[in-house]
Design a protein around this motif. Structure first.
Motif, PDB file in Angstrom:
ATOM      1  N   THR A  13     -83.659  39.611  30.148  1.00 30.93           N
ATOM      2  CA  THR A  13     -82.259  39.451  29.772  1.00 30.93           C
ATOM      3  C   THR A  13     -82.024  39.979  28.364  1.00 30.93           C
ATOM      4  O   THR A  13     -81.031  40.663  28.099  1.00 30.93           O
ATOM      5  CB  THR A  13     -81.844  37.972  29.847  1.00 30.93           C
ATOM      6  N   PRO A 208     -79.599  37.104  34.409  1.00 33.34           N
ATOM      7  CA  PRO A 208     -79.522  38.569  34.332  1.00 33.34           C
ATOM      8  C   PRO A 208     -80.879  39.233  34.499  1.00 33.34           C
ATOM      9  O   PRO A 208     -80.992  40.286  35.138  1.00 33.34           O
ATOM     10  CB  PRO A 208     -78.937  38.817  32.934  1.00 33.34           C
ATOM     11  N   SER A 212     -82.120  42.571  37.093  1.00 37.58           N
ATOM     12  CA  SER A 212     -82.068  43.640  36.089  1.00 37.58           C
ATOM     13  C   SER A 212     -81.746  45.000  36.682  1.00 37.58           C
ATOM     14  O   SER A 212     -81.027  45.793  36.070  1.00 37.58           O
ATOM     15  CB  SER A 212     -83.389  43.699  35.313  1.00 37.58           C
TER      16      SER A 212
END
Length: 234
Positions: A13, A208, A212
């Protein structure tokens, strides 16, 4: 990967945030909202390389975590095909949109190739892998000057001396180096895996990093679209 590590997803992230920041700066420059050369010089020159290196090192870590105890071929090929398809999509999209600087060997191409080559390094001692990774980084400029492999077919190796005009370029030399450093560090830290697995934190921070590839593919069209909308409105 058999069990996801919160700390690894969170590290991804952070790398994604760095990538978005750099690309947003590049887009602002492209639209004339920042001075020319902002994204390619000064702080952002180092920033871009730190972000690319972190992505590649994390890819090396992931390869060890997923296959260090034995290669799980079905899972490996599923992930590899996704990477290869995404890399091909990036090449096609940039070839159509920016033919002068299209991406022929960017970060996704590098991760796909390095993941294949990296399989041969899974059984090496961690110290050897770390030494090779550092050696590749340090030796790359000297090898390029000595070999001067400037033909188009060999540009992906990074052993040429002519500039490559592309918006994203992570050739084998020196960028296989950070990948091997990540792989070697992950193997060295294998005894700590149970403790690392117990580290937890906010799920939103790791989310996140768990997606990715999708974020990588979608963030630039979204950023460019929002900037175009903002310019139209204002």
């Amino acid at each position: 990967m058999p069990h996801r590590l919160w700390i690894l997803d969170t590290a991804r992230t952070m790398a994604l945030l760095g990538m978005v920041l750099f690309h947003f700066t590049y887009d602002l420059e492209m639209f004339g909202l920042l001075a020319p050369g902002t994204a390619s010089g000064g702080f952002f020159w180092y920033h871009a390389r730190a972000v690319a290196g972190s992505f590649l090192a994390l890819a090396g870590v992931s390869l060890w975590l997923a296959h260090g105890q034995g290669i799980r071929w079905p899972g490996f090929w599923r992930r590899w095909l996704k990477l290869a398809a995404a890399a091909a999509l990036v090449s096609l999209a940039t070839r159509l949109a920016m033919p002068e600087v299209w991406v022929f060997f960017g970060i996704l191409h590098a991760i796909a190739l390095f993941s294949l080559i990296g399989l041969a390094f899974l059984r090496l001692p961690a110290v050897v892998t770390l030494a090779l990774g550092l050696g590749i980084i340090l030796a790359s400029p000297h090898l390029a000057q000595a070999l001067q492999w400037n033909t188009a077919a060999l540009r992906f190796l990074g052993l040429g001396t002519l500039p490559s005009y592309t918006v994203d370029f992570e050739p084998v030399f020196p960028w296989f180096g950070p990948f091997l450093l990540g792989l070697g560090l992950a193997r060295l830290a294998e005894p700590l895996r149970p403790a690392l697995a117990r580290l937890t934190g906010p799920g939103w921070l790791a989310w996140p990093g768990r997606h990715s590839l999708a974020i990588y593919l979608l963030h630039q069209p979204l950023l460019i679209g929002l900037l175009q909308l903002w310019l139209i409105v204002t």
